[in-house]
Design a protein around this motif. Structure first.
Motif, PDB file in Angstrom:
ATOM      1  N   MET A  53     -62.035  15.134  -6.094  1.00 39.50           N
ATOM      2  CA  MET A  53     -60.817  15.771  -5.994  1.00 39.50           C
ATOM      3  C   MET A  53     -59.667  14.519  -6.324  1.00 39.50           C
ATOM      4  O   MET A  53     -59.279  13.874  -6.415  1.00 39.50           O
ATOM      5  N   ALA A  54     -59.960  13.559  -4.694  1.00 35.67           N
ATOM      6  CA  ALA A  54     -58.665  13.370  -4.700  1.00 35.67           C
ATOM      7  C   ALA A  54     -58.899  11.491  -4.706  1.00 35.67           C
ATOM      8  O   ALA A  54     -57.766  10.877  -5.547  1.00 35.67           O
ATOM      9  N   LEU A  55     -59.996  10.984  -5.383  1.00 40.08           N
ATOM     10  CA  LEU A  55     -60.422  10.105  -5.764  1.00 40.08           C
ATOM     11  C   LEU A  55     -59.462  10.180  -7.412  1.00 40.08           C
ATOM     12  O   LEU A  55     -58.785   9.125  -8.158  1.00 40.08           O
ATOM     13  N   ALA A  56     -59.990  11.364  -8.050  1.00 38.33           N
ATOM     14  CA  ALA A  56     -59.037  11.702  -9.512  1.00 38.33           C
ATOM     15  C   ALA A  56     -57.740  11.585  -9.229  1.00 38.33           C
ATOM     16  O   ALA A  56     -57.092  10.608 -10.254  1.00 38.33           O
ATOM     17  N   GLN A  57     -57.173  12.397  -8.899  1.00 37.10           N
ATOM     18  CA  GLN A  57     -55.685  12.367  -8.011  1.00 37.10           C
ATOM     19  C   GLN A  57     -54.984  10.942  -8.245  1.00 37.10           C
ATOM     20  O   GLN A  57     -54.002  10.589  -8.123  1.00 37.10           O
ATOM     21  N   LEU A  58     -55.897   9.772  -6.722  1.00 42.22           N
ATOM     22  CA  LEU A  58     -55.448   8.570  -6.732  1.00 42.22           C
ATOM     23  C   LEU A  58     -55.298   7.883  -8.295  1.00 42.22           C
ATOM     24  O   LEU A  58     -54.550   6.685  -7.999  1.00 42.22           O
ATOM     25  N   HIS A  59     -56.373   8.304  -9.061  1.00 39.42           N
ATOM     26  CA  HIS A  59     -56.346   7.252 -10.173  1.00 39.42           C
ATOM     27  C   HIS A  59     -55.646   7.881 -11.179  1.00 39.42           C
ATOM     28  O   HIS A  59     -54.304   6.919 -11.155  1.00 39.42           O
ATOM     29  N   ALA A  60     -54.819   8.728 -11.567  1.00 41.60           N
ATOM     30  CA  ALA A  60     -53.626   9.812 -11.828  1.00 41.60           C
ATOM     31  C   ALA A  60     -51.778   8.827 -10.999  1.00 41.60           C
ATOM     32  O   ALA A  60     -51.926   8.976 -11.817  1.00 41.60           O
ATOM     33  N   ILE A  61     -52.065   9.111  -9.993  1.00 40.38           N
ATOM     34  CA  ILE A  61     -51.023   8.393  -9.204  1.00 40.38           C
ATOM     35  C   ILE A  61     -50.976   6.525  -9.458  1.00 40.38           C
ATOM     36  O   ILE A  61     -49.731   6.563 -10.163  1.00 40.38           O
ATOM     37  N   ALA A  62     -52.054   6.203  -9.810  1.00 41.22           N
ATOM     38  CA  ALA A  62     -51.638   4.770 -10.258  1.00 41.22           C
ATOM     39  C   ALA A  62     -51.125   4.470 -11.267  1.00 41.22           C
ATOM     40  O   ALA A  62     -50.552   4.131 -12.282  1.00 41.22           O
ATOM     41  N   GLU A  63     -52.482   5.526 -11.834  1.00 42.69           N
ATOM     42  CA  GLU A  63     -51.181   5.398 -13.751  1.00 42.69           C
ATOM     43  C   GLU A  63     -49.752   5.490 -14.464  1.00 42.69           C
ATOM     44  O   GLU A  63     -49.242   5.110 -15.292  1.00 42.69           O
ATOM     45  N   GLU A  64     -49.913   6.664 -13.265  1.00 44.33           N
ATOM     46  CA  GLU A  64     -48.413   7.283 -13.534  1.00 44.33           C
ATOM     47  C   GLU A  64     -47.380   5.840 -13.280  1.00 44.33           C
ATOM     48  O   GLU A  64     -46.457   6.112 -13.652  1.00 44.33           O
ATOM     49  N   ILE A  65     -47.960   4.873 -12.159  1.00 47.25           N
ATOM     50  CA  ILE A  65     -46.734   4.502 -11.583  1.00 47.25           C
ATOM     51  C   ILE A  65     -47.174   2.768 -12.759  1.00 47.25           C
ATOM     52  O   ILE A  65     -46.077   2.907 -12.489  1.00 47.25           O
ATOM     53  N   LYS A  66     -48.061   2.628 -13.190  1.00 51.84           N
ATOM     54  CA  LYS A  66     -48.297   1.489 -14.434  1.00 51.84           C
ATOM     55  C   LYS A  66     -47.397   2.054 -15.423  1.00 51.84           C
ATOM     56  O   LYS A  66     -46.794   1.494 -15.711  1.00 51.84           O
ATOM     57  N   SER A  67     -47.492   3.542 -16.055  1.00 50.51           N
ATOM     58  CA  SER A  67     -46.825   4.017 -17.115  1.00 50.51           C
ATOM     59  C   SER A  67     -44.897   3.889 -16.659  1.00 50.51           C
ATOM     60  O   SER A  67     -44.654   3.765 -17.630  1.00 50.51           O
ATOM     61  N   ARG A  68     -44.624   3.981 -15.611  1.00 50.69           N
ATOM     62  CA  ARG A  68     -43.409   4.762 -15.278  1.00 50.69           C
ATOM     63  C   ARG A  68     -42.723   3.241 -14.810  1.00 50.69           C
ATOM     64  O   ARG A  68     -41.100   2.695 -15.102  1.00 50.69           O
ATOM     65  N   TRP A  69     -43.140   1.886 -14.110  1.00 55.12           N
ATOM     66  CA  TRP A  69     -42.901   1.137 -13.609  1.00 55.12           C
ATOM     67  C   TRP A  69     -43.274  -0.395 -14.113  1.00 55.12           C
ATOM     68  O   TRP A  69     -44.348  -0.288 -14.593  1.00 55.12           O
ATOM     69  N   ASN A  70     -42.458  -1.511 -14.383  1.00 49.42           N
ATOM     70  CA  ASN A  70     -43.789  -2.893 -15.166  1.00 49.42           C
ATOM     71  C   ASN A  70     -44.100  -3.202 -13.306  1.00 49.42           C
ATOM     72  O   ASN A  70     -43.428  -4.435 -13.215  1.00 49.42           O
ATOM     73  N   VAL A  71     -45.174  -2.967 -13.459  1.00 48.98           N
ATOM     74  CA  VAL A  71     -46.153  -2.841 -12.374  1.00 48.98           C
ATOM     75  C   VAL A  71     -47.074  -3.725 -12.695  1.00 48.98           C
ATOM     76  O   VAL A  71     -48.060  -3.966 -14.209  1.00 48.98           O
ATOM     77  N   THR A  72     -48.115  -4.985 -11.791  1.00 45.65           N
ATOM     78  CA  THR A  72     -49.145  -5.545 -12.027  1.00 45.65           C
ATOM     79  C   THR A  72     -50.050  -5.030 -12.013  1.00 45.65           C
ATOM     80  O   THR A  72     -51.148  -5.229 -12.896  1.00 45.65           O
ATOM     81  N   LYS A  73     -50.560  -4.504 -10.155  1.00 47.05           N
ATOM     82  CA  LYS A  73     -51.323  -4.456  -9.376  1.00 47.05           C
ATOM     83  C   LYS A  73     -51.099  -2.669  -9.322  1.00 47.05           C
ATOM     84  O   LYS A  73     -49.884  -2.835  -7.868  1.00 47.05           O
ATOM     85  N   VAL A  74     -51.652  -1.824  -8.422  1.00 45.71           N
ATOM     86  CA  VAL A  74     -51.632  -0.984  -7.377  1.00 45.71           C
ATOM     87  C   VAL A  74     -52.701  -0.774  -6.578  1.00 45.71           C
ATOM     88  O   VAL A  74     -54.088  -0.646  -6.610  1.00 45.71           O
TER      89      VAL A  74
END
Length: 136
Positions: A53-74
């Motif tokens: 669950m924690a890894l899935a949640q971390l992946h979801a946070i990374a995807e949210e960051i990538k969708s909300r801001w113009n980022v290169t890597k997380v």
């Protein structure tokens, strides 16, 4: 770069991962174990996680960051197990073409991780052991 580790986190590896010719800014937050909390001495912390669950949640946070801001890597990394005073227990890093996106993405990453991810913290003090609730 997303992981749960029972060994010390490698800050240099996170910086190497975040580096990119497309990124003009890199923001990294490191959370360390302090020797006190709410007026009590702390000897160490122990972190437990529901890994799947924690890894899935971390992946979801990374995807949210990538969708909300113009980022290169997380990068989102957290320790599990016993962590001593002064040790790094969490690293959140974001690289982006511009610093504002890196700062905002990193802040969102740590705040969301602390609030939502299935990782629990037990604090050991002279008075005993205490489970602490997640909060930013």
């Amino acid at each position: 770069m997303i992981a749960l580790h029972d060994e010390p986190l490698d800050l240099a590896a996170v910086h190497r991962y975040l580096a990119s010719p497309h990124a003009g800014g890199e923001v990294v937050f490191t959370g360390t174990v302090r020797d006190h909390n709410e007026g009590h001495a702390v000897s160490h912390l122990e972190f437990e996680a529901y890994p799947e669950m924690a890894l899935a949640q971390l992946h979801a946070i990374a995807e949210e960051i990538k969708s909300r801001w113009n980022v290169t890597k997380v990068a989102l990394l957290h320790r599990v197990g016993r962590v001593g005073i002064g040790d790094v227990c969490v690293i959140v890093g974001v690289s982006a073409p511009h610093r504002a996106d890196a700062f905002e993405g990193c802040r969102h990453g740590i705040d969301t991780l602390k609030r939502d991810v299935a990782i629990w913290k037990r604090e050991t003090t002279p008075e005993g052991e205490f489970w602490l609730s997640n909060h930013p």
